[in-house]
Design an enzyme around this catalytic site. Structure first.
Site, PDB file in Angstrom:
ATOM      1  CB  CYS A 143      -5.671   3.703  -3.055  1.00 31.65           C
ATOM      2  SG  CYS A 143      -6.361   2.876  -4.487  1.00 31.65           S
TER       3      CYS A 143
ATOM      4  CG  ASP B  35      -2.203   0.750   1.063  1.00 30.84           C
ATOM      5  OD1 ASP B  35      -2.302   1.518   0.097  1.00 30.84           O
ATOM      6  OD2 ASP B  35      -3.115   0.588   1.894  1.00 30.84           O
TER       7      ASP B  35
HETATM    8  P1  HMG Z   1      -8.653  -4.580 -16.775  1.00 28.91           P
HETATM    9  O1  HMG Z   1      -7.955  -3.623 -17.690  1.00 28.91           O
HETATM   10  O2  HMG Z   1     -10.142  -4.537 -16.712  1.00 28.91           O
HETATM   11  O3  HMG Z   1      -8.180  -6.104 -17.006  1.00 28.91           O
HETATM   12  O4  HMG Z   1      -8.044  -4.380 -15.331  1.00 28.91           O
HETATM   13  P2  HMG Z   1      -8.190  -7.055 -18.222  1.00 28.91           P
HETATM   14  O5  HMG Z   1      -8.499  -8.412 -17.690  1.00 28.91           O
HETATM   15  O6  HMG Z   1      -9.017  -6.503 -19.343  1.00 28.91           O
HETATM   16  O7  HMG Z   1      -6.650  -7.041 -18.679  1.00 28.91           O
HETATM   17  C1  HMG Z   1      -6.003  -5.892 -19.186  1.00 28.91           C
HETATM   18  C2  HMG Z   1      -4.511  -6.133 -19.231  1.00 28.91           C
HETATM   19  O8  HMG Z   1      -4.006  -6.306 -17.909  1.00 28.91           O
HETATM   20  C3  HMG Z   1      -4.132  -7.409 -19.982  1.00 28.91           C
HETATM   21  O9  HMG Z   1      -2.847  -7.176 -20.531  1.00 28.91           O
HETATM   22  C4  HMG Z   1      -4.011  -8.432 -18.884  1.00 28.91           C
HETATM   23  O10 HMG Z   1      -3.173  -9.507 -19.218  1.00 28.91           O
HETATM   24  C5  HMG Z   1      -3.403  -7.606 -17.772  1.00 28.91           C
HETATM   25  P3  HMG Z   1      -2.684  -6.757 -22.094  1.00 28.91           P
HETATM   26  O11 HMG Z   1      -3.316  -7.880 -22.857  1.00 28.91           O
HETATM   27  O12 HMG Z   1      -3.435  -5.454 -22.259  1.00 28.91           O
HETATM   28  O13 HMG Z   1      -1.198  -6.627 -22.240  1.00 28.91           O
HETATM   29  N1  HMG Z   1      -3.701  -8.120 -16.446  1.00 28.91           N
HETATM   30  C6  HMG Z   1      -2.773  -8.334 -15.502  1.00 28.91           C
HETATM   31  N2  HMG Z   1      -1.443  -8.162 -15.495  1.00 28.91           N
HETATM   32  C7  HMG Z   1      -0.796  -8.505 -14.351  1.00 28.91           C
HETATM   33  N3  HMG Z   1      -1.409  -8.965 -13.243  1.00 28.91           N
HETATM   34  C8  HMG Z   1      -2.735  -9.142 -13.227  1.00 28.91           C
HETATM   35  C9  HMG Z   1      -3.478  -8.819 -14.391  1.00 28.91           C
HETATM   36  N4  HMG Z   1      -4.778  -8.873 -14.703  1.00 28.91           N
HETATM   37  C10 HMG Z   1      -4.909  -8.446 -15.962  1.00 28.91           C
HETATM   38  N5  HMG Z   1      -3.331  -9.600 -12.126  1.00 28.91           N
HETATM   39  C11 HMG Z   1      -7.408  -5.208 -13.183  1.00 28.91           C
HETATM   40  C12 HMG Z   1      -8.504  -5.150 -14.231  1.00 28.91           C
HETATM   41  C13 HMG Z   1      -8.028  -5.747 -11.887  1.00 28.91           C
HETATM   42  C14 HMG Z   1      -6.290  -6.120 -13.644  1.00 28.91           C
HETATM   43  C15 HMG Z   1      -6.864  -3.772 -12.968  1.00 28.91           C
HETATM   44  O14 HMG Z   1      -7.938  -2.913 -12.718  1.00 28.91           O
HETATM   45  C16 HMG Z   1      -5.889  -3.682 -11.820  1.00 28.91           C
HETATM   46  O15 HMG Z   1      -4.787  -4.208 -11.889  1.00 28.91           O
HETATM   47  N6  HMG Z   1      -6.282  -2.980 -10.737  1.00 28.91           N
HETATM   48  C17 HMG Z   1      -5.478  -2.918  -9.531  1.00 28.91           C
HETATM   49  C18 HMG Z   1      -5.613  -1.583  -8.924  1.00 28.91           C
HETATM   50  C19 HMG Z   1      -4.851  -1.579  -7.646  1.00 28.91           C
HETATM   51  O16 HMG Z   1      -3.890  -2.305  -7.452  1.00 28.91           O
HETATM   52  N7  HMG Z   1      -5.262  -0.696  -6.715  1.00 28.91           N
HETATM   53  C20 HMG Z   1      -4.619  -0.555  -5.439  1.00 28.91           C
HETATM   54  C21 HMG Z   1      -4.807  -1.733  -4.534  1.00 28.91           C
HETATM   55  S1  HMG Z   1      -6.344  -1.704  -3.656  1.00 28.91           S
HETATM   56  C22 HMG Z   1      -6.091  -0.597  -2.361  1.00 28.91           C
HETATM   57  O17 HMG Z   1      -5.083   0.072  -2.305  1.00 28.91           O
HETATM   58  C23 HMG Z   1      -7.105  -0.512  -1.253  1.00 28.91           C
HETATM   59  C24 HMG Z   1      -6.654  -1.228   0.028  1.00 28.91           C
HETATM   60  O18 HMG Z   1      -5.408  -0.738   0.479  1.00 28.91           O
HETATM   61  C25 HMG Z   1      -7.716  -1.038   1.134  1.00 28.91           C
HETATM   62  C26 HMG Z   1      -8.107   0.423   1.336  1.00 28.91           C
HETATM   63  O19 HMG Z   1      -7.243   1.255   1.657  1.00 28.91           O
HETATM   64  O20 HMG Z   1      -9.285   0.701   1.118  1.00 28.91           O
HETATM   65  C27 HMG Z   1      -6.488  -2.750  -0.224  1.00 28.91           C
HETATM   66 MG    MG Z   2      -5.112   1.014   1.714  1.00 33.71          MG
END
Ligand code: HMG
Ligand code: MG
Length: 292
Positions: free
Chosen positions: A240, A16
């Site tokens: 985030c 985070d």
């Molecule tokens: P998307 O664009 O809808 O996914 O993203 P997709 O399935 O259409 O795939 C798009 C591209 O991403 C493809 O690659 C996939 O292969 C790749 P391309 O063909 O374009 O080259 N891909 C991945 N690559 C690596 N690892 C993966 C993965 N999945 C797909 N796992 C997705 C959907 C969920 C992947 C995207 O929205 C994402 O990665 N989001 C993450 C955002 C994030 O990390 N946010 C911060 C964490 S949450 C947080 O901080 C809150 C928390 O702390 C609690 C709080 O404070 O509230 C936990």
């Molecule tokens: Mg957080």
């Protein structure tokens, strides 16, 4: 009022904390940060996330970091995963513990993971046979439990529904996220009143970002309610990238200090923890100075 005798601190700084810094730090520095946290005796460290690098370029080197950290036997190492691809990445890197994440507000779910809350559960259902096969420990995050950056106040009922779905899915622990640091002791009380009339306190962790300086008072409220798991980040770094206004997680040092004052055991070496916090702060502030 009696506080618990001991609590578990879940260190989320390497994930985070580092996911939204403007100028990414090197893989070696990330590894050193995790190693210093392990040395400080943190019982759980969220090392990184296996998410799309297009979405979070800062953590592009999840595989490299995971394979090079020195692991000790008393720390549980966890990786954050949004979908099956992420889960497979975590498995290839040898994780025995993963964290999945969804939200209590639709807009945040869309902005953060490009899917509705329902769709996030469809992703989790597809992942479930895999984590069951591998006997993984699974933690579930619910973001925006109090306030959403896009929808403002979030109702306890919305949180309750998502919590119930995570319980039905079979996760072992649920972390309630105050994503943009807008929870206050009264709203923490309100949500916990509602959740704890349905679920045991031992199911929950509290995850406060400290944007407005309320995190420690909120944690005191959690302690009053018997919550024994708190997420924090050494050095207080964090935020985030998809939550405008999110600043750092509450500092692990500050939570460990509060616990020490209240005779609550954490098992953490506070001197070594302070070193890890200073180390990462010096690197991230140096990078910011270069950027400005
Ligand atoms: P998307 O664009 O809808 O996914 O993203 P997709 O399935 O259409 O795939 C798009 C591209 O991403 C493809 O690659 C996939 O292969 C790749 P391309 O063909 O374009 O080259 N891909 C991945 N690559 C690596 N690892 C993966 C993965 N999945 C797909 N796992 C997705 C959907 C969920 C992947 C995207 O929205 C994402 O990665 N989001 C993450 C955002 C994030 O990390 N946010 C911060 C964490 S949450 C947080 O901080 C809150 C928390 O702390 C609690 C709080 O404070 O509230 C936990
Ligand atoms: Mg957080």
């Amino acid at each position: 009022m009696t506080y618990p005798a001991s609590v578990k601190l879940v260190e989320v700084g390497p994930r985070d904390g580092l996911q939204s810094i403007e100028n990414p730090i090197s893989t070696e520095e990330k590894i050193q940060y995790v190693n210093m946290l392990s040395a400080a005796g943190l019982p759980e460290i969220e090392v990184t996330s296996f998410v799309s690098s297009k979405w979070v370029p800062q953590l592009w080197d999840a595989t490299e970091v995971s394979s090079q950290i020195e692991q000790n036997e008393t720390t549980l190492y966890t990786a954050l995963v949004p979908n099956q691809k992420g889960l497979e990445g975590a498995l290839e890197s040898g994780y025995k513990s993963v964290a999945i994440f969804t939200a209590a507000s639709e807009s945040f779910s869309q902005k953060n993971t490009n899917c509705s809350i329902d769709e996030s559960f469809q992703r989790f259902e597809a992942m479930k046979p895999i984590w069951e096969d591998h006997r993984l420990r699974v933690r579930g995050y619910v973001s925006t439990c109090w306030v959403c950056p896009y929808e403002d106040a979030v109702s306890a009922e919305s949180v309750l529904k998502v919590v119930q779905r995570l319980v039905d899915l079979g996760v072992q622990e649920i972390s309630l996220g105050d994503t943009i640091g807008k929870a206050v002791p009264d709203s923490v009380e309100k949500l916990l009143d509602s959740l704890l009339s349905n679920f045991s306190a031992s199911l929950f962790a509290l995850h406060f970002h400290d944007t407005y300086g309320n995190a420690l008072e909120n944690i005191r409220k959690g302690l009053e309610y018997g919550i024994t798991i708190y997420d924090s980040s050494a050095g207080g770094i964090g935020g985030c990238p998809y939550a405008p206004g999110a600043s750092g997680n509450v500092g692990t040092e500050a939570v460990a200090h509060l616990c020490s004052e209240e005779n609550i055991s954490t098992g953490v070496d506070r001197d070594l923890l302070a070193k890890a916090g200073k180390f990462i702060q010096s690197i991230t502030s140096e990078k910011e100075a270069v950027a400005s």
